[in-house]
Motif scaffolding. Structure first.
Motif, short mmCIF file in Angstrom:
data_model
loop_
_atom_site.label_atom_id
_atom_site.label_comp_id
_atom_site.label_asym_id
_atom_site.label_seq_id
_atom_site.Cartn_x
_atom_site.Cartn_y
_atom_site.Cartn_z
N GLU A 262 0.82 -1.22 0.00
CA GLU A 262 0.00 0.00 0.00
C GLU A 262 0.85 1.27 0.00
O GLU A 262 0.44 2.29 -0.55
CB GLU A 262 -0.95 0.01 1.21
N TYR A 263 2.04 1.21 0.62
CA TYR A 263 2.88 2.40 0.70
C TYR A 263 3.40 2.79 -0.68
O TYR A 263 3.48 3.98 -1.02
CB TYR A 263 4.05 2.18 1.66
N ALA A 264 3.78 1.79 -1.47
CA ALA A 264 4.22 2.08 -2.83
C ALA A 264 3.05 2.51 -3.71
O ALA A 264 3.15 3.47 -4.49
CB ALA A 264 4.90 0.84 -3.43
N LEU A 265 1.94 1.83 -3.57
CA LEU A 265 0.78 2.12 -4.43
C LEU A 265 0.21 3.51 -4.16
O LEU A 265 -0.16 4.24 -5.10
CB LEU A 265 -0.29 1.05 -4.20
N ILE A 266 0.13 3.90 -2.90
CA ILE A 266 -0.43 5.22 -2.59
C ILE A 266 0.52 6.31 -3.08
O ILE A 266 0.08 7.40 -3.50
CB ILE A 266 -0.73 5.34 -1.09
N SER A 267 1.82 6.01 -3.09
CA SER A 267 2.79 6.97 -3.61
C SER A 267 2.65 7.13 -5.12
O SER A 267 2.66 8.25 -5.65
CB SER A 267 4.21 6.51 -3.26
N VAL A 268 2.53 6.01 -5.81
CA VAL A 268 2.35 6.06 -7.27
C VAL A 268 1.07 6.80 -7.63
O VAL A 268 1.05 7.66 -8.53
CB VAL A 268 2.32 4.63 -7.84
N ALA A 269 -0.01 6.49 -6.93
CA ALA A 269 -1.30 7.12 -7.23
C ALA A 269 -1.26 8.62 -6.95
O ALA A 269 -1.82 9.42 -7.73
CB ALA A 269 -2.40 6.45 -6.41
N ALA A 270 -0.62 9.02 -5.86
CA ALA A 270 -0.56 10.45 -5.53
C ALA A 270 0.22 11.22 -6.58
O ALA A 270 -0.15 12.34 -6.97
CB ALA A 270 0.06 10.64 -4.15
N ARG A 271 1.31 10.65 -7.06
CA ARG A 271 2.10 11.32 -8.11
C ARG A 271 1.33 11.36 -9.42
O ARG A 271 1.37 12.36 -10.14
CB ARG A 271 3.43 10.59 -8.31
N LYS A 272 0.65 10.27 -9.72
CA LYS A 272 -0.10 10.21 -10.98
C LYS A 272 -1.26 11.20 -10.99
O LYS A 272 -1.49 11.90 -11.99
CB LYS A 272 -0.61 8.78 -11.18
N LEU A 273 -1.99 11.28 -9.89
CA LEU A 273 -3.18 12.14 -9.82
C LEU A 273 -2.84 13.56 -9.35
O LEU A 273 -3.69 14.45 -9.45
CB LEU A 273 -4.21 11.52 -8.87
N ARG A 274 -1.63 13.71 -8.78
CA ARG A 274 -1.21 15.00 -8.21
C ARG A 274 -2.18 15.47 -7.14
O ARG A 274 -2.51 16.64 -7.03
CB ARG A 274 -1.08 16.06 -9.33
N LYS A 275 -2.60 14.51 -6.33
CA LYS A 275 -3.56 14.80 -5.26
C LYS A 275 -3.16 14.03 -4.00
O LYS A 275 -2.40 13.07 -4.05
CB LYS A 275 -4.98 14.42 -5.68
N THR A 276 -3.73 14.46 -2.88
CA THR A 276 -3.52 13.78 -1.61
C THR A 276 -4.44 12.56 -1.53
O THR A 276 -5.62 12.63 -1.88
CB THR A 276 -3.82 14.73 -0.44
N ILE A 277 -3.88 11.46 -1.04
CA ILE A 277 -4.64 10.21 -0.94
C ILE A 277 -4.44 9.64 0.46
O ILE A 277 -3.33 9.67 1.01
CB ILE A 277 -4.19 9.18 -2.00
N LYS A 278 -5.50 9.10 0.99
CA LYS A 278 -5.46 8.50 2.33
C LYS A 278 -5.94 7.05 2.27
O LYS A 278 -6.93 6.74 1.61
CB LYS A 278 -6.35 9.31 3.29
#
Length: 769
Positions: A262-278
């Protein structure tokens, strides 16, 4: 002898952390809710082993869905690493992908990562993902996994084996058994357990597009190690592109040390979407996605002389790795095997260690990391040896303990015990428990239709060898002391413990010492916390940095007071000319015009070259109701050797907590997988039992300390010891009562009421009792 320093080493200072925590003002990862933020969920496999295909087209088009990551979206990422390998017989582990492409290998294996405006929208999208499953044969349990023709978890791992190696000297052990008067043998299961810390894992990823920079807030046992692994091995980005912050952490027990998908995935998603994710794990995520503990099957034998002397020991140990190799997974059984000789003088020793793949959640370090498993084996075996020869448990231990005069003592596995008096703490535990009068108590219980049992375990473990830790201790403008250090508290009380080390030298109260941990931007390096290393390693760094800062402050004060630094002393937050009333406060020193800023802080680094070896005796007295099998702990005595006690109150809390975890494993905890389809049967708290306060005793705890010679503070790590001594003490007590009344000499953990009841009924039939 000088009077103890108020708030200093050895004082029962109340935890300074507790006021905020008790008032609900703690700040855990899930409390960090930057707005606006998207929310994430993981889609997990319902099968233990299956091929699959995914169609996420419909789900991606649903309201609020921002992204769905599958294996194709993260194909450029590195795998989750295993950071352990054998020096003599290196192995090649299978891949541990961030998302599997087309095959899952345990129930709960990751399939897709969903991000949406709300959790509910993410759940709706999860249900809309079209997954076509093609189930494959699966295997659970190491005994089943090594059978001929067992289904393979990995096609390139014949027999489901990662490695099959030996520790010790096989020929010496064989020679010892050839001349033995008698041989004691046990075959035991150390069942799999689930960590179940109070705070489930969580992560918040915030992305700064202007700097191409991630801030990751995670409830972990160490921010720096996580960043190093995630950036260097998985995301493949420069470390300066990520800041990791660890706020308050609600329990870790080893399981929060590791990087997770989850730590890698949330990082990838945040960079891709340029948004904060929880993302916050629910308890089901924890049961099916977090590394689990223990899970060994062991056969052990002891060669005995007629007088009870141990001649040799031979062990066959199989450790369950689960489907993938977690960060330190293979080290746990292999490293734990090094402690199998325990406190005993056994030079003829051999152990075969096999690590085995199964279609289950990966197994890794859990409070004690292989040492509880080792202590359980040797202490069960020692009791079996006593029964074999008709000796008492204490007599056979006394006969075989390594004596204090033999220190430093090198074991057959290469461990060097530096200090300890094992007979002394066993004797003291027996005195406190009134061991001599036990037969009278057992007789009285029998009149009431109950069975009393008494048992002990005498353990040793190795800890404090995580590596080097650096502490920075600084004077702030208000005259308070700030500590920056890379350890990470997850409930142990570091804020208080480190403040006491400062108080010992400066005499300042705890409220004037402020500890900052868990922030890679503010703290240069850090090991995190694990292996009972924070005080043996981090504590030494704090003590040395404080001493260095004190020398620097004396230099500043010498100029201000127009004297030499050698004439000065520090106490109560002031620097004073010894024997006079002339002094200058810390605050005035900090504000002194023209002071060199470098003289207001000091750093020190320490690495424990040799391990510390805490040891002790746990003694349990239990009562069994034969009509129901229900067990009640009547009395529980712990006498430990931790070298030097920094804070008796903190120490007692650590020992009580660890002992309760061991009692939970001994009596009720068990992660059960179905042998037919690999389902996690105990996947909720409806099925998985954890101990409550009513399941535990009122502990009697004291220390019989012998200072550690390999640690500058004399301390021996204490965080895991309670979980190491407790399991064998409780089970030995149960077997003592069952053997005396029913000739039952074996029961595996967890010793549930049902298991006890069945064992008694079978024994009654067998012996016509």
């Amino acid at each position: 002898m000088a009077a103890p320093i108020k708030f200093g080493v050895g004082q029962s200072v109340l935890r300074k952390e507790d006021d905020a925590l008790i008032r609900g003002k703690g700040r855990y990862t899930d409390d960090h809710s930057p707005q606006p933020a998207l929310h994430a969920l993981m889609l997990r496999s319902p099968h233990a082993h299956a091929k699959f295909t995914l169609n996420v087209t419909k789900a991606r088009g649903m309201p609020g869905v921002a992204a769905i990551l599958t294996a194709d979206d993260v194909r450029d990422l590195g795998d989750l690493p295993c950071l352990f390998n054998l020096e003599v017989d290196p192995f090649t582990g299978p891949p541990y992908p961030i998302l599997p492409k087309d095959e899952v290998r345990h129930v709960g294996d990751a399939v897709a990562f969903l991000v949406a405006d709300t959790i509910d929208q993410a759940r709706d999208a999860m249900e809309a993902i079209d997954v076509k499953w093609m189930p494959l044969p699966s295997v659970v349990g190491v005994v089943n996994a090594v059978k001929k023709d067992a289904p393979l978890v990995w096609p390139d791992k014949p027999g489901n084996l990662l490695f099959d190696v030996s520790i010790g000297d096989r020929k010496a052990a064989e020679a010892a058994f050839a001349k033995a008067h008698a041989i004691a043998e046990i075959s035991i299961v150390n069942p799999r357990v689930i960590t179940n810390f109070m705070e489930t894992r969580a992560a918040v990823a915030e992305y700064d597009a202007k700097r191409d920079h991630l801030t990751l807030t995670i409830g972990s046992q160490g921010s720096h190690r996580l960043r190093e692994i995630l950036c260097g091995m998985v995301l493949k980005i420069p470390m300066e592109k990520m800041r990791v912050i660890c706020p308050d952490v609600g329990g870790g027990f080893g399981t929060k040390l590791f990087p997770y998908r989850e730590y890698a995935l949330i990082s990838v998603a945040a960079r891709k979407l340029r948004k904060t994710i929880k993302w916050t794990a629910d308890r089901s995520d924890h049961f099916m996605g977090d590394a689990q503990g223990r899970d060994n099957v062991t056969t052990a034998k002891m060669a005995l002389a007629e007088d009870g002397k141990f001649l040799g020991m031979d062990v066959d140990l199989m450790g369950d790795m689960g489907a993938y190799l977690s960060t330190f997974g293979p080290y746990i059984p292999h490293g734990g095997a090094g402690m199998l000789p325990g406190l005993y003088d056994i030079q003829a020793f051999h152990c075969r260690v096999r690590t085995v793949f199964t279609n289950t959640v990966p197994v890794d370090a859990y409070r004690g990391a292989g040492r509880p498993e080792a202590a359980y084996v040797v202490e069960r075996l020692v009791d079996a040896a006593a029964r074999k020869l008709g000796m008492t448990p204490d007599a056979i231990r006394r006969k075989n303990f390594i004596p204090p005069k033999a220190m430093p003592y090198k074991t057959a596995t290469g461990k060097v015990y530096d200090s300890g008096d094992f007979t002394a703490h066993m004797k003291r535990a027996m005195e406190v428990a009134n061991w001599k009068e036990f037969p009278k108590r057992a007789k009285a219980a029998k009149k009431q239709g109950l069975v009393r049992g008494i048992g002990m375990s005498c353990y040793v473990e190795v800890c404090g060898t995580m590596g080097e830790e650096t502490a920075n201790v600084a004077l702030d403008p208000n005259g308070d002391i700030n500590i920056l250090i890379g350890t990470q508290s997850s409930g142990q009380g570091h804020q208080t413990a480190y403040a006491q080390l400062v108080a010992e030298q400066f005499g300042v109260p705890p409220e004037r010492v402020h500890v900052l941990q868990g922030d890679t931007d503010k703290i240069a390096t850090g090991l995190g916390t694990g292996g009972s290393a924070s005080i043996p390693t981090g504590g030494v760094s704090v003590e040395r940095a404080t001493r260095e800062l004190g020398n620097k402050l004396k230099e500043i004060a010498a100029e201000a007071l127009e004297t030499s630094a050698g004439d000065l002393e520090i106490s109560n937050g002031v620097v004073r000319i010894a024997g006079t009333d002339r002094s200058i406060s810390f605050a005035d020193l900090a504000k002194r015009p023209g002071v060199d800023p470098s003289k207001l802080n000091a750093s020190a680094t320490f690495a424990q070259a040799d391990g510390t070896y805490p040891n002790g005796t746990h003694l349990a007295e239990i009562e069994i109701d034969p009509a129901t099998g229900i067990i009640r702990i009547i009395n529980y005595v712990i006498v430990d050797d931790f070298g030097v006690t920094l804070n008796p109150l903190l120490l007692a809390g650590q020992v009580h907590g660890g002992a309760m975890q061991g009692i939970g494993q001994a009596l009720m905890e068990h992660a059960v997988y179905s042998a037919t389809d690999g389902q996690l049967v105990t996947g909720t708290f409806m099925d998985y039992a954890v101990p409550r306060a009513s399941d535990g005793p009122s502990f009697h705890f004291e220390t019989h300390n012998v200072p550690c010679t390999t640690n500058p503070l004399g301390v021996k790590g204490a965080g895991e010891a309670g979980a190491i001594g407790s399991c064998p003490a409780v089970v030995n007590a149960i077997i003592e009562g069952l053997w005396r009344e029913y000739k039952i000499d074996h029961i595996d953990m967890p010793a549930t009421a049902e298991r006890i009841w069945i064992a008694i009924r079978e024994a009654q039939k067998r012996h016509n009792l």
